[in-house]
Design a protein around this motif. Structure first.
Motif, PDB file in Angstrom:
ATOM      1  N   ASN A  91     -11.482   6.336   2.655  1.00  0.00           N
ATOM      2  CA  ASN A  91     -11.072   5.442   1.503  1.00  0.00           C
ATOM      3  C   ASN A  91      -9.815   4.577   1.682  1.00  0.00           C
ATOM      4  OD1 ASN A  91     -13.122   6.545  -0.294  1.00  0.00           O
ATOM      5  ND2 ASN A  91     -12.159   7.987  -1.149  1.00  0.00           N
ATOM      6  N   TYR A  92      -8.869   5.511   2.394  1.00  0.00           N
ATOM      7  CA  TYR A  92      -7.693   4.592   3.036  1.00  0.00           C
ATOM      8  C   TYR A  92      -7.863   3.428   3.701  1.00  0.00           C
ATOM      9  CZ  TYR A  92      -4.890   8.776   1.492  1.00  0.00           C
ATOM     10  OH  TYR A  92      -4.219   9.861   0.794  1.00  0.00           O
ATOM     11  N   ALA A 103      -2.646   5.797   7.624  1.00  0.00           N
ATOM     12  CA  ALA A 103      -3.766   5.895   8.214  1.00  0.00           C
ATOM     13  C   ALA A 103      -4.576   4.659   8.943  1.00  0.00           C
ATOM     14  CB  ALA A 103      -4.812   6.377   7.219  1.00  0.00           C
ATOM     15  N   THR A 133     -11.296  10.947   2.287  1.00  0.00           N
ATOM     16  CA  THR A 133     -10.176  10.033   1.847  1.00  0.00           C
ATOM     17  C   THR A 133      -9.514   9.444   2.777  1.00  0.00           C
ATOM     18  OG1 THR A 133      -9.592  12.238   0.506  1.00  0.00           O
ATOM     19  CG2 THR A 133      -7.592  10.724   1.208  1.00  0.00           C
ATOM     20  N   VAL A 134      -9.747   9.660   4.266  1.00  0.00           N
ATOM     21  CA  VAL A 134      -9.302   8.504   5.182  1.00  0.00           C
ATOM     22  C   VAL A 134     -10.421   7.570   5.257  1.00  0.00           C
ATOM     23  CG1 VAL A 134      -9.074   8.109   7.665  1.00  0.00           C
ATOM     24  CG2 VAL A 134      -8.159  10.274   6.760  1.00  0.00           C
ATOM     25  N   LEU A 185       0.789  -1.341  -0.086  1.00  0.00           N
ATOM     26  CA  LEU A 185      -0.157   0.101   0.003  1.00  0.00           C
ATOM     27  C   LEU A 185       1.016   1.195   0.022  1.00  0.00           C
ATOM     28  CD1 LEU A 185      -2.671  -1.020   2.508  1.00  0.00           C
ATOM     29  CD2 LEU A 185      -3.190  -0.714   0.140  1.00  0.00           C
ATOM     30  N   VAL A 223      -1.828   5.552   3.056  1.00  0.00           N
ATOM     31  CA  VAL A 223      -3.048   4.498   3.294  1.00  0.00           C
ATOM     32  C   VAL A 223      -2.493   3.721   4.275  1.00  0.00           C
ATOM     33  CG1 VAL A 223      -4.001   2.400   2.402  1.00  0.00           C
ATOM     34  CG2 VAL A 223      -3.528   4.305   0.971  1.00  0.00           C
ATOM     35  N   ARG A 224      -1.279   3.068   4.516  1.00  0.00           N
ATOM     36  CA  ARG A 224      -0.671   2.472   5.428  1.00  0.00           C
ATOM     37  C   ARG A 224      -0.819   3.184   6.907  1.00  0.00           C
ATOM     38  NH1 ARG A 224       3.444   1.017   2.838  1.00  0.00           N
ATOM     39  NH2 ARG A 224       4.725   2.502   3.508  1.00  0.00           N
ATOM     40  N   ARG A 265      -9.264   0.665   1.612  1.00  0.00           N
ATOM     41  CA  ARG A 265      -8.330   0.015   0.930  1.00  0.00           C
ATOM     42  C   ARG A 265      -7.374  -0.924   1.743  1.00  0.00           C
ATOM     43  NH1 ARG A 265      -4.209   3.296  -3.021  1.00  0.00           N
ATOM     44  NH2 ARG A 265      -3.232   1.515  -3.781  1.00  0.00           N
ATOM     45  N   ALA A 266      -6.967  -0.593   2.818  1.00  0.00           N
ATOM     46  CA  ALA A 266      -6.269  -1.237   4.006  1.00  0.00           C
ATOM     47  C   ALA A 266      -6.843  -2.473   4.186  1.00  0.00           C
ATOM     48  CB  ALA A 266      -5.688  -0.512   5.053  1.00  0.00           C
TER      49      ALA A 266
END
Length: 171
Positions: A156-157, A129, A153-154, A122, A126-127, A160-161
């Protein structure tokens, strides 16, 4: 019909590489680890990676190839070592009453290393967060402030994580 024998040839190719280059690779790793006795173990891990590979390519420069794999193995070794040190530091700050058993410590350490490996691909924000939320217990607004992004955005992060961790567990 006869079963194909590519696995045998792959194992033979790895065995040949091992016989011809194991000593060189162990010394190469030892120099990078400043004489650490674990260099021999990491050399073994390098060859295990080759056995786990789907195929062994035809090599013009076998030592360069082995060094590339060994660098990854070495980086993972140092990363695991850093995770273990951080975990042990965290345990040292806890009262003895809350100290986990050696078995629990080993399981937690293994889980932390798996999470680290899952998050490895990542992007850094992202990592970060994900780790701020999971390890520090920060909310999205606090994370957004620290990272200079929006709370959306957080979110979304985090999605994704979480997906990255889920698919890593599935694999």
């Amino acid at each position: 019909m006869h079963a194909p024998a590519p696995d045998l040839s792959r194992h033979e190719a790895t065995e040949t590489l091992y016989v011809q280059h194991h000593r060189w690779l162990a010394n190469w790793l030892r120099r990078r680890m400043h004489g650490d006795d674990q260099a021999a173990d990491l050399a073994q891990d390098t060859f295990l990676k080759l056995l786990d590979a789907r195929e062994t390519p035809t090599l013009r420069e076998p030592r360069a190839f082995l060094a590339t794999i060994a660098r990854r193995v070495l980086a993972n070794h140092y990363r695991r070592q850093a995770i273990e040190e951080a975990y042990l530091d965290s345990l040292a700050s806890q009262p003895d009453l809350h100290a986990p058993s050696p078995e629990t410590r080993a399981l937690v350490l293994e889980a932390l290393c798996q999470i680290d490996q899952a998050l490895d691909g990542l992007p850094a924000p992202v990592r970060r967060a994900f780790l701020l939320a999971q390890l520090e217990g920060l909310g999205y607004a606090e994370i957004a402030c620290q990272l200079g992004v929006t709370t959306r955005t957080v979110g979304n992060y985090m999605a994704r994580a979480a997906a990255q961790c889920f698919f890593a567990l599935e694999a």
